[in-house]
Design a protein around this motif. Sequence first.
Motif, PDB file in Angstrom:
ATOM      1  N   TYR A 183       0.800  -1.188  -0.124  1.00  0.00           N
ATOM      2  CA  TYR A 183       0.113   0.033   0.034  1.00  0.00           C
ATOM      3  C   TYR A 183       0.830   1.340  -0.073  1.00  0.00           C
ATOM      4  CZ  TYR A 183      -2.950   3.701   1.557  1.00  0.00           C
ATOM      5  OH  TYR A 183      -3.614   4.927   1.762  1.00  0.00           O
ATOM      6  N   VAL A 184       2.081   1.259   0.978  1.00  0.00           N
ATOM      7  CA  VAL A 184       2.773   2.329   0.922  1.00  0.00           C
ATOM      8  C   VAL A 184       3.400   2.737  -0.578  1.00  0.00           C
ATOM      9  CG1 VAL A 184       4.992   3.490   1.899  1.00  0.00           C
ATOM     10  CG2 VAL A 184       3.146   2.484   3.396  1.00  0.00           C
ATOM     11  N   PHE A 185       4.204   1.820  -1.077  1.00  0.00           N
ATOM     12  CA  PHE A 185       4.867   2.048  -2.471  1.00  0.00           C
ATOM     13  C   PHE A 185       3.678   2.316  -3.342  1.00  0.00           C
ATOM     14  CE2 PHE A 185       8.227  -0.449  -0.319  1.00  0.00           C
ATOM     15  CZ  PHE A 185       9.334   0.330  -0.728  1.00  0.00           C
ATOM     16  N   TYR A 186       2.602   1.895  -3.419  1.00  0.00           N
ATOM     17  CA  TYR A 186       1.411   2.034  -4.439  1.00  0.00           C
ATOM     18  C   TYR A 186       0.982   3.286  -4.272  1.00  0.00           C
ATOM     19  CZ  TYR A 186      -3.047   1.970  -6.821  1.00  0.00           C
ATOM     20  OH  TYR A 186      -4.057   2.373  -7.891  1.00  0.00           O
ATOM     21  N   SER A 187       0.762   3.888  -2.924  1.00  0.00           N
ATOM     22  CA  SER A 187       0.225   5.428  -2.676  1.00  0.00           C
ATOM     23  C   SER A 187       1.369   6.369  -3.004  1.00  0.00           C
ATOM     24  CB  SER A 187      -0.408   5.448  -1.372  1.00  0.00           C
ATOM     25  OG  SER A 187       0.777   5.218  -0.524  1.00  0.00           O
ATOM     26  N   SER A 188       2.537   6.178  -2.644  1.00  0.00           N
ATOM     27  CA  SER A 188       3.606   6.803  -2.990  1.00  0.00           C
ATOM     28  C   SER A 188       3.829   7.099  -4.327  1.00  0.00           C
ATOM     29  CB  SER A 188       5.062   6.480  -2.034  1.00  0.00           C
ATOM     30  OG  SER A 188       4.807   6.172  -0.865  1.00  0.00           O
ATOM     31  N   ALA A 189       3.818   6.083  -5.164  1.00  0.00           N
ATOM     32  CA  ALA A 189       4.014   6.243  -6.758  1.00  0.00           C
ATOM     33  C   ALA A 189       2.878   7.011  -7.213  1.00  0.00           C
ATOM     34  CB  ALA A 189       3.869   4.760  -7.278  1.00  0.00           C
ATOM     35  N   ASN A 190       1.659   6.679  -6.792  1.00  0.00           N
ATOM     36  CA  ASN A 190       0.479   7.428  -7.382  1.00  0.00           C
ATOM     37  C   ASN A 190       0.373   8.705  -6.881  1.00  0.00           C
ATOM     38  OD1 ASN A 190      -1.260   5.366  -9.116  1.00  0.00           O
ATOM     39  ND2 ASN A 190      -0.468   4.321  -7.456  1.00  0.00           N
ATOM     40  N   ALA A 191       1.059   9.171  -5.839  1.00  0.00           N
ATOM     41  CA  ALA A 191       1.051  10.495  -5.475  1.00  0.00           C
ATOM     42  C   ALA A 191       2.282  11.297  -5.954  1.00  0.00           C
ATOM     43  CB  ALA A 191       1.093  10.463  -4.204  1.00  0.00           C
ATOM     44  N   LYS A 192       3.308  10.375  -6.807  1.00  0.00           N
ATOM     45  CA  LYS A 192       4.365  11.131  -7.270  1.00  0.00           C
ATOM     46  C   LYS A 192       5.278  11.490  -6.168  1.00  0.00           C
ATOM     47  CE  LYS A 192       2.336  10.639 -11.397  1.00  0.00           C
ATOM     48  NZ  LYS A 192       2.704   9.506 -12.334  1.00  0.00           N
ATOM     49  N   ASN A 218      16.402   1.521 -19.190  1.00  0.00           N
ATOM     50  CA  ASN A 218      16.543   0.959 -20.714  1.00  0.00           C
ATOM     51  C   ASN A 218      15.148   0.346 -20.958  1.00  0.00           C
ATOM     52  OD1 ASN A 218      19.575   1.612 -21.486  1.00  0.00           O
ATOM     53  ND2 ASN A 218      19.478   0.879 -19.340  1.00  0.00           N
ATOM     54  N   VAL A 219      14.259  -0.010 -20.324  1.00  0.00           N
ATOM     55  CA  VAL A 219      13.041  -0.687 -20.449  1.00  0.00           C
ATOM     56  C   VAL A 219      11.905   0.374 -20.399  1.00  0.00           C
ATOM     57  CG1 VAL A 219      11.719  -2.612 -20.311  1.00  0.00           C
ATOM     58  CG2 VAL A 219      14.144  -3.156 -20.156  1.00  0.00           C
ATOM     59  N   ASP A 220      11.405   0.734 -21.207  1.00  0.00           N
ATOM     60  CA  ASP A 220      10.257   1.793 -20.872  1.00  0.00           C
ATOM     61  C   ASP A 220       9.125   1.192 -20.192  1.00  0.00           C
ATOM     62  OD1 ASP A 220      11.406   3.505 -22.728  1.00  0.00           O
ATOM     63  OD2 ASP A 220      10.574   2.925 -24.463  1.00  0.00           O
ATOM     64  N   PHE A 221       8.758  -0.175 -20.356  1.00  0.00           N
ATOM     65  CA  PHE A 221       7.723  -0.551 -19.574  1.00  0.00           C
ATOM     66  C   PHE A 221       8.043  -0.461 -17.818  1.00  0.00           C
ATOM     67  CE2 PHE A 221       6.067  -4.112 -17.209  1.00  0.00           C
ATOM     68  CZ  PHE A 221       4.537  -4.010 -17.583  1.00  0.00           C
ATOM     69  N   LEU A 222       9.417  -0.830 -17.662  1.00  0.00           N
ATOM     70  CA  LEU A 222       9.710  -0.840 -16.272  1.00  0.00           C
ATOM     71  C   LEU A 222       9.736   0.638 -15.781  1.00  0.00           C
ATOM     72  CD1 LEU A 222      12.547  -3.620 -16.042  1.00  0.00           C
ATOM     73  CD2 LEU A 222      10.224  -3.624 -15.123  1.00  0.00           C
ATOM     74  N   SER A 223      10.104   1.440 -16.576  1.00  0.00           N
ATOM     75  CA  SER A 223      10.386   2.933 -16.116  1.00  0.00           C
ATOM     76  C   SER A 223       9.217   3.440 -15.928  1.00  0.00           C
ATOM     77  CB  SER A 223      10.925   3.613 -17.447  1.00  0.00           C
ATOM     78  OG  SER A 223      10.883   5.152 -17.128  1.00  0.00           O
ATOM     79  N   LYS A 224       7.815   3.051 -16.612  1.00  0.00           N
ATOM     80  CA  LYS A 224       6.663   3.569 -16.127  1.00  0.00           C
ATOM     81  C   LYS A 224       5.864   2.857 -15.263  1.00  0.00           C
ATOM     82  CE  LYS A 224       2.408   4.757 -18.840  1.00  0.00           C
ATOM     83  NZ  LYS A 224       1.633   4.868 -19.888  1.00  0.00           N
ATOM     84  N   TYR A 225       5.980   1.646 -15.169  1.00  0.00           N
ATOM     85  CA  TYR A 225       5.289   0.823 -14.199  1.00  0.00           C
ATOM     86  C   TYR A 225       6.085   0.341 -12.854  1.00  0.00           C
ATOM     87  CZ  TYR A 225       1.701   1.213 -17.718  1.00  0.00           C
ATOM     88  OH  TYR A 225       0.953   1.627 -18.643  1.00  0.00           O
ATOM     89  N   LEU A 226       7.333   0.144 -12.724  1.00  0.00           N
ATOM     90  CA  LEU A 226       8.191  -0.434 -11.904  1.00  0.00           C
ATOM     91  C   LEU A 226       7.544  -0.079 -10.322  1.00  0.00           C
ATOM     92  CD1 LEU A 226      10.175  -2.485 -11.140  1.00  0.00           C
ATOM     93  CD2 LEU A 226      11.644  -0.338 -11.105  1.00  0.00           C
ATOM     94  N   GLN A 235       4.968   1.995  -9.782  1.00  0.00           N
ATOM     95  CA  GLN A 235       3.603   2.184  -9.469  1.00  0.00           C
ATOM     96  C   GLN A 235       2.832   0.888  -9.599  1.00  0.00           C
ATOM     97  OE1 GLN A 235       2.114   4.423 -12.625  1.00  0.00           O
ATOM     98  NE2 GLN A 235      -0.121   4.663 -12.045  1.00  0.00           N
ATOM     99  N   ILE A 236       3.033  -0.247 -10.279  1.00  0.00           N
ATOM    100  CA  ILE A 236       2.451  -1.291 -10.291  1.00  0.00           C
ATOM    101  C   ILE A 236       3.340  -2.506  -9.743  1.00  0.00           C
ATOM    102  CG2 ILE A 236       1.116  -2.867 -11.600  1.00  0.00           C
ATOM    103  CD1 ILE A 236       0.110  -0.425 -13.201  1.00  0.00           C
ATOM    104  N   ILE A 237       4.447  -2.827 -10.356  1.00  0.00           N
ATOM    105  CA  ILE A 237       5.113  -4.006 -10.344  1.00  0.00           C
ATOM    106  C   ILE A 237       5.591  -4.355  -8.853  1.00  0.00           C
ATOM    107  CG2 ILE A 237       7.116  -5.157 -10.926  1.00  0.00           C
ATOM    108  CD1 ILE A 237       6.868  -3.709 -13.707  1.00  0.00           C
ATOM    109  N   ILE A 238       6.219  -3.169  -8.191  1.00  0.00           N
ATOM    110  CA  ILE A 238       6.753  -3.350  -6.905  1.00  0.00           C
ATOM    111  C   ILE A 238       5.537  -3.649  -5.923  1.00  0.00           C
ATOM    112  CG2 ILE A 238       7.919  -2.351  -4.937  1.00  0.00           C
ATOM    113  CD1 ILE A 238       9.731  -3.015  -7.053  1.00  0.00           C
TER     114      ILE A 238
END
Length: 208
Positions: free
Chosen positions: A88-97, A174-182, A184-187
């Motif tokens: 929750y902490v990492f998700y909320s932090s990523a979405n709150a920028k 170097n991987v756009d997908f990881l750069s965008k979602y690492l 916010q979603i993956i972690i």
Amino acid sequence: MQNLKNIAVGFLVSFIGSIPLGYLNVVGFQVYEKTGLFPTALYLLGVIIIEFFVIYFTLIFANKLAANKRLTKYIEGFSIVFMFVLAYVFYSSANAKSDFSTSFNYAPFLLGIVLSCLNFIQIPFWTGWNLYLLNGNYIEVSKSRKYFYVFGTITGTFCGMLVLILSLHYFASNVDFLSKYLMQIIIPLVFVGLGILQTIKFYRKYYR
């Protein structure tokens, strides 16, 4: 020769054990992204200082800790809750920028100490490994030899975490997908998955 063996065994176990993705590695990655290599090294130094004492005392009291089933149960139960809280902490932090690593007014070194103190799961982890290595005669810890083993373990943790942090940085850059979602979603999903996995293991261990 035995001292070198103690260092090598401790390094290998700790290096491999620190590679899987955990919250200490994720925060270290954030510290590296935000501030660079030297502050990251200070953060890792804070982490391994606490780990030094954990490994030393679990080595000395390994048999007593292993026999204390209630303590182990509480630690494992706490780690399950902690995984979902981290998700929750990492998700909320990523979405709150915002950045979890800079959400606290700590220097990187103190941040490493604080977060390592919260890593209670390392107690049963090192208790189990120390018992295994002692019973298998892979290490010898009489007199000062125990310090060579502990030195090997904390060196392995430092190197293993640094390798993972730099690898995450490389792939995220170097991987756009990881750069965008690492972050916010993956972690967060990784921590949810770890929480579910630990819950299943906890249930099978204590209630079946």
